[in-house]
Design an enzyme around this catalytic site. Sequence first.
Site, PDB file in Angstrom:
ATOM      1  N   GLY A 185       0.572  24.993 -41.201  1.00 42.03           N
ATOM      2  CA  GLY A 185       0.187  25.549 -39.909  1.00 42.03           C
ATOM      3  C   GLY A 185       1.227  25.431 -38.827  1.00 42.03           C
ATOM      4  O   GLY A 185       2.125  24.633 -38.898  1.00 42.03           O
ATOM      5  N   SER A 186       1.104  26.215 -37.789  1.00 42.47           N
ATOM      6  CA  SER A 186       1.852  26.124 -36.544  1.00 42.47           C
ATOM      7  C   SER A 186       2.245  27.483 -36.007  1.00 42.47           C
ATOM      8  O   SER A 186       1.545  28.461 -36.229  1.00 42.47           O
ATOM      9  CB  SER A 186       3.072  25.241 -36.674  1.00 42.47           C
ATOM     10  OG  SER A 186       3.371  24.766 -35.380  1.00 42.47           O
ATOM     11  N   ARG A 187       3.394  27.539 -35.290  1.00 48.39           N
ATOM     12  CA  ARG A 187       3.785  28.807 -34.679  1.00 48.39           C
ATOM     13  C   ARG A 187       5.295  28.910 -34.561  1.00 48.39           C
ATOM     14  O   ARG A 187       6.012  27.914 -34.712  1.00 48.39           O
ATOM     15  CB  ARG A 187       3.135  28.956 -33.313  1.00 48.39           C
ATOM     16  CG  ARG A 187       3.841  28.243 -32.197  1.00 48.39           C
ATOM     17  CD  ARG A 187       3.094  28.426 -30.878  1.00 48.39           C
ATOM     18  NE  ARG A 187       4.005  28.490 -29.754  1.00 48.39           N
ATOM     19  CZ  ARG A 187       3.615  28.284 -28.504  1.00 48.39           C
ATOM     20  NH1 ARG A 187       2.371  28.012 -28.220  1.00 48.39           N
ATOM     21  NH2 ARG A 187       4.494  28.378 -27.516  1.00 48.39           N
TER      22      ARG A 187
END
Length: 227
Positions: A185-187
Amino acid sequence: MFHREGQKIILITFFITALAVLLAHFFVNIPWIKLAIQITALVILILILQFFRNPKRRSNKSFNEILAPVDGKVVVIEEVEETEYFKEKRKQVSIFMSPINVHVTRYPASGKVKYSKYHPGKYLVAWHPKSSEENERTTVVIGTPKFGDILFRQIAGAMARRIVNYAEVGESVQQGEDSGFIKFGSRVDVFLPLNCQINVSLGQKVKGAITCIATYVDPNEQEESKY
Protein backbone atom coordinates in the site's frame (compact mmCIF):
# COMPACT_ATOMS: atom_id res chain seq x y z
CA MET A 1 4.44 -12.76 -13.87
CA PHE A 2 5.39 -11.87 -10.31
CA HIS A 3 7.70 -9.08 -9.21
CA ARG A 4 11.15 -10.10 -8.01
CA GLU A 5 10.56 -8.30 -4.71
CA GLY A 6 7.89 -10.84 -3.87
CA GLN A 7 9.79 -14.04 -4.66
CA LYS A 8 10.90 -14.75 -1.07
CA ILE A 9 7.51 -13.95 0.46
CA ILE A 10 5.70 -16.04 -2.18
CA LEU A 11 7.93 -19.08 -1.52
CA ILE A 12 7.49 -18.80 2.26
CA THR A 13 3.72 -18.35 1.91
CA PHE A 14 3.47 -21.30 -0.48
CA PHE A 15 5.38 -23.52 1.96
CA ILE A 16 3.23 -22.45 4.93
CA THR A 17 0.04 -22.92 2.89
CA ALA A 18 1.03 -26.43 1.80
CA LEU A 19 1.97 -27.31 5.39
CA ALA A 20 -1.33 -25.96 6.77
CA VAL A 21 -3.38 -27.87 4.19
CA LEU A 22 -1.54 -31.16 4.88
CA LEU A 23 -1.65 -30.80 8.67
CA ALA A 24 -5.36 -30.01 8.57
CA HIS A 25 -5.98 -33.00 6.30
CA PHE A 26 -4.16 -35.53 8.49
CA PHE A 27 -4.64 -34.19 12.02
CA VAL A 28 -7.96 -32.33 12.14
CA ASN A 29 -10.95 -34.63 12.52
CA ILE A 30 -13.74 -32.07 12.50
CA PRO A 31 -14.68 -31.55 8.81
CA TRP A 32 -15.74 -27.88 8.99
CA ILE A 33 -12.62 -26.85 10.92
CA LYS A 34 -10.42 -28.75 8.47
CA LEU A 35 -12.11 -27.02 5.52
CA ALA A 36 -11.90 -23.60 7.18
CA ILE A 37 -8.13 -23.95 7.77
CA GLN A 38 -7.48 -25.10 4.21
CA ILE A 39 -9.60 -22.38 2.61
CA THR A 40 -8.04 -19.65 4.80
CA ALA A 41 -4.52 -20.79 3.88
CA LEU A 42 -5.35 -20.82 0.15
CA VAL A 43 -7.01 -17.37 0.31
CA ILE A 44 -3.91 -15.90 1.97
CA LEU A 45 -1.72 -17.42 -0.75
CA ILE A 46 -3.96 -15.99 -3.50
CA LEU A 47 -3.86 -12.51 -1.88
CA ILE A 48 -0.06 -12.58 -1.71
CA LEU A 49 0.17 -13.70 -5.35
CA GLN A 50 -2.15 -10.96 -6.57
CA PHE A 51 -0.29 -8.31 -4.56
CA PHE A 52 3.08 -9.13 -6.13
CA ARG A 53 1.80 -9.54 -9.68
CA ASN A 54 3.79 -7.65 -12.27
CA PRO A 55 1.86 -7.36 -15.55
CA LYS A 56 4.11 -6.58 -18.49
CA ARG A 57 3.01 -3.43 -20.27
CA ARG A 58 4.12 -1.78 -23.47
CA SER A 59 4.29 1.98 -23.11
CA ASN A 60 3.80 4.29 -26.07
CA LYS A 61 6.99 6.17 -25.22
CA SER A 62 6.86 9.91 -25.87
CA PHE A 63 8.99 12.82 -24.68
CA ASN A 64 5.82 14.93 -24.81
CA GLU A 65 3.95 12.87 -22.23
CA ILE A 66 4.28 11.95 -18.56
CA LEU A 67 2.80 8.54 -17.81
CA ALA A 68 1.32 7.42 -14.49
CA PRO A 69 4.10 5.76 -12.46
CA VAL A 70 1.67 3.42 -10.66
CA ASP A 71 -1.83 1.96 -10.76
CA GLY A 72 -4.35 3.65 -8.48
CA LYS A 73 -6.65 6.62 -8.00
CA VAL A 74 -5.75 10.30 -8.41
CA VAL A 75 -6.23 11.94 -5.01
CA VAL A 76 -4.37 15.26 -5.38
CA ILE A 77 -4.01 17.76 -8.22
CA GLU A 78 -2.70 21.10 -7.01
CA GLU A 79 0.01 23.72 -7.26
CA VAL A 80 2.41 23.38 -4.34
CA GLU A 81 5.81 24.51 -3.11
CA GLU A 82 8.22 21.58 -3.57
CA THR A 83 10.81 22.02 -0.82
CA GLU A 84 13.26 19.14 -1.19
CA TYR A 85 14.72 19.59 -4.68
CA PHE A 86 13.14 22.37 -6.75
CA LYS A 87 12.40 24.76 -3.87
CA GLU A 88 9.77 26.43 -6.02
CA LYS A 89 6.18 25.92 -7.10
CA ARG A 90 5.25 22.82 -9.09
CA LYS A 91 2.12 21.00 -10.17
CA GLN A 92 1.58 17.96 -7.97
CA VAL A 93 -0.35 14.86 -9.03
CA SER A 94 -0.73 12.20 -6.35
CA ILE A 95 -1.89 8.62 -6.96
CA PHE A 96 -3.13 6.44 -4.09
CA MET A 97 -2.70 2.67 -4.28
CA SER A 98 -5.03 0.33 -2.43
CA PRO A 99 -3.81 -3.15 -1.38
CA ILE A 100 -5.50 -4.66 -4.47
CA ASN A 101 -3.63 -2.45 -6.96
CA VAL A 102 -0.45 -3.50 -8.76
CA HIS A 103 2.35 -2.02 -6.62
CA VAL A 104 5.12 -1.82 -9.20
CA THR A 105 6.52 1.70 -9.60
CA ARG A 106 7.47 2.60 -13.17
CA TYR A 107 9.43 5.51 -14.62
CA PRO A 108 6.94 8.20 -15.75
CA ALA A 109 9.34 9.57 -18.36
CA SER A 110 12.54 8.76 -20.23
CA GLY A 111 15.72 10.62 -19.33
CA LYS A 112 18.66 10.61 -16.93
CA VAL A 113 18.39 10.18 -13.16
CA LYS A 114 19.73 13.35 -11.53
CA TYR A 115 18.74 12.72 -7.92
CA SER A 116 17.74 9.66 -5.89
CA LYS A 117 17.37 9.75 -2.13
CA TYR A 118 15.80 7.62 0.60
CA HIS A 119 14.21 9.27 3.65
CA PRO A 120 13.32 7.27 6.77
CA GLY A 121 10.14 8.47 8.45
CA LYS A 122 6.73 7.84 9.91
CA TYR A 123 3.91 5.62 8.63
CA LEU A 124 0.95 8.00 8.56
CA VAL A 125 -1.98 6.92 6.39
CA ALA A 126 -1.11 7.67 2.77
CA TRP A 127 -3.82 10.29 2.27
CA HIS A 128 -2.66 12.34 5.29
CA PRO A 129 -1.56 15.86 4.12
CA LYS A 130 1.82 15.52 5.87
CA SER A 131 2.62 12.00 4.61
CA SER A 132 4.52 13.43 1.61
CA GLU A 133 7.01 15.13 3.94
CA GLU A 134 6.99 13.00 7.11
CA ASN A 135 6.54 9.37 6.00
CA GLU A 136 9.22 6.94 4.86
CA ARG A 137 9.79 7.88 1.22
CA THR A 138 12.15 8.00 -1.72
CA THR A 139 12.58 10.94 -4.07
CA VAL A 140 13.75 10.53 -7.66
CA VAL A 141 14.39 13.31 -10.18
CA ILE A 142 14.66 12.61 -13.91
CA GLY A 143 16.08 15.12 -16.38
CA THR A 144 13.91 14.98 -19.53
CA PRO A 145 14.34 16.57 -22.98
CA LYS A 146 10.99 18.42 -22.98
CA PHE A 147 9.73 18.85 -19.40
CA GLY A 148 13.13 19.55 -17.87
CA ASP A 149 13.46 17.99 -14.43
CA ILE A 150 10.48 16.04 -13.08
CA LEU A 151 10.27 14.52 -9.61
CA PHE A 152 8.36 11.51 -8.35
CA ARG A 153 8.18 10.36 -4.75
CA GLN A 154 7.28 6.91 -3.39
CA ILE A 155 5.56 7.30 -0.03
CA ALA A 156 5.01 4.53 2.51
CA GLY A 157 1.64 4.34 4.25
CA ALA A 158 0.21 2.81 7.41
CA MET A 159 0.60 -0.70 5.95
CA ALA A 160 3.68 -0.22 3.80
CA ARG A 161 6.88 -0.98 5.67
CA ARG A 162 9.37 -1.21 2.86
CA ILE A 163 10.01 0.90 -0.20
CA VAL A 164 12.27 -0.42 -2.96
CA ASN A 165 13.89 2.10 -5.30
CA TYR A 166 16.12 1.05 -8.21
CA ALA A 167 16.99 4.54 -9.52
CA GLU A 168 20.69 5.41 -9.45
CA VAL A 169 22.08 8.86 -10.20
CA GLY A 170 23.59 9.09 -13.67
CA GLU A 171 21.78 6.17 -15.28
CA SER A 172 19.55 6.59 -18.31
CA VAL A 173 16.03 5.25 -17.84
CA GLN A 174 13.15 4.47 -20.16
CA GLN A 175 9.53 5.46 -19.71
CA GLY A 176 7.46 2.56 -18.38
CA GLU A 177 10.36 0.48 -17.03
CA ASP A 178 10.33 -0.74 -13.41
CA SER A 179 11.76 1.82 -11.03
CA GLY A 180 10.85 0.13 -7.75
CA PHE A 181 8.16 -1.36 -5.58
CA ILE A 182 6.15 -0.37 -2.49
CA LYS A 183 5.20 -3.31 -0.29
CA PHE A 184 1.61 -3.27 0.98
CA GLY A 185 0.00 0.00 0.00
CA SER A 186 0.71 3.72 -0.24
CA ARG A 187 0.99 6.47 -2.85
CA VAL A 188 3.23 8.20 -5.36
CA ASP A 189 3.48 11.97 -5.86
CA VAL A 190 4.64 13.45 -9.17
CA PHE A 191 5.87 17.08 -9.37
CA LEU A 192 5.70 18.70 -12.80
CA PRO A 193 6.41 22.10 -14.39
CA LEU A 194 3.69 24.73 -13.99
CA ASN A 195 3.25 25.14 -17.74
CA CYS A 196 2.41 21.49 -18.48
CA GLN A 197 -1.16 20.35 -19.14
CA ILE A 198 -2.66 17.94 -16.60
CA ASN A 199 -4.76 15.27 -18.34
CA VAL A 200 -6.31 13.50 -15.36
CA SER A 201 -8.97 14.51 -12.84
CA LEU A 202 -9.54 13.89 -9.14
CA GLY A 203 -10.91 10.43 -8.45
CA GLN A 204 -9.81 9.07 -11.84
CA LYS A 205 -8.32 5.58 -11.88
CA VAL A 206 -5.02 5.34 -13.74
CA LYS A 207 -2.72 2.55 -14.96
CA GLY A 208 1.03 2.67 -14.54
CA ALA A 209 2.96 3.07 -17.80
CA ILE A 210 -0.33 3.44 -19.71
CA THR A 211 -2.31 6.50 -18.58
CA CYS A 212 -0.95 9.88 -19.68
CA ILE A 213 -1.21 12.21 -16.68
CA ALA A 214 0.35 15.29 -18.30
CA THR A 215 1.46 16.61 -21.68
CA TYR A 216 4.14 19.08 -22.69
CA VAL A 217 3.10 22.61 -23.59
CA ASP A 218 5.51 24.64 -25.73
CA PRO A 219 6.19 27.93 -23.88
CA ASN A 220 6.39 29.82 -27.20
CA GLU A 221 2.97 28.57 -28.33
CA GLN A 222 1.58 29.36 -24.89
CA GLU A 223 2.89 32.92 -25.15
CA GLU A 224 1.47 33.38 -28.66
CA SER A 225 -1.97 32.23 -27.52
CA LYS A 226 -2.19 35.26 -25.24
CA TYR A 227 -2.33 37.64 -28.19
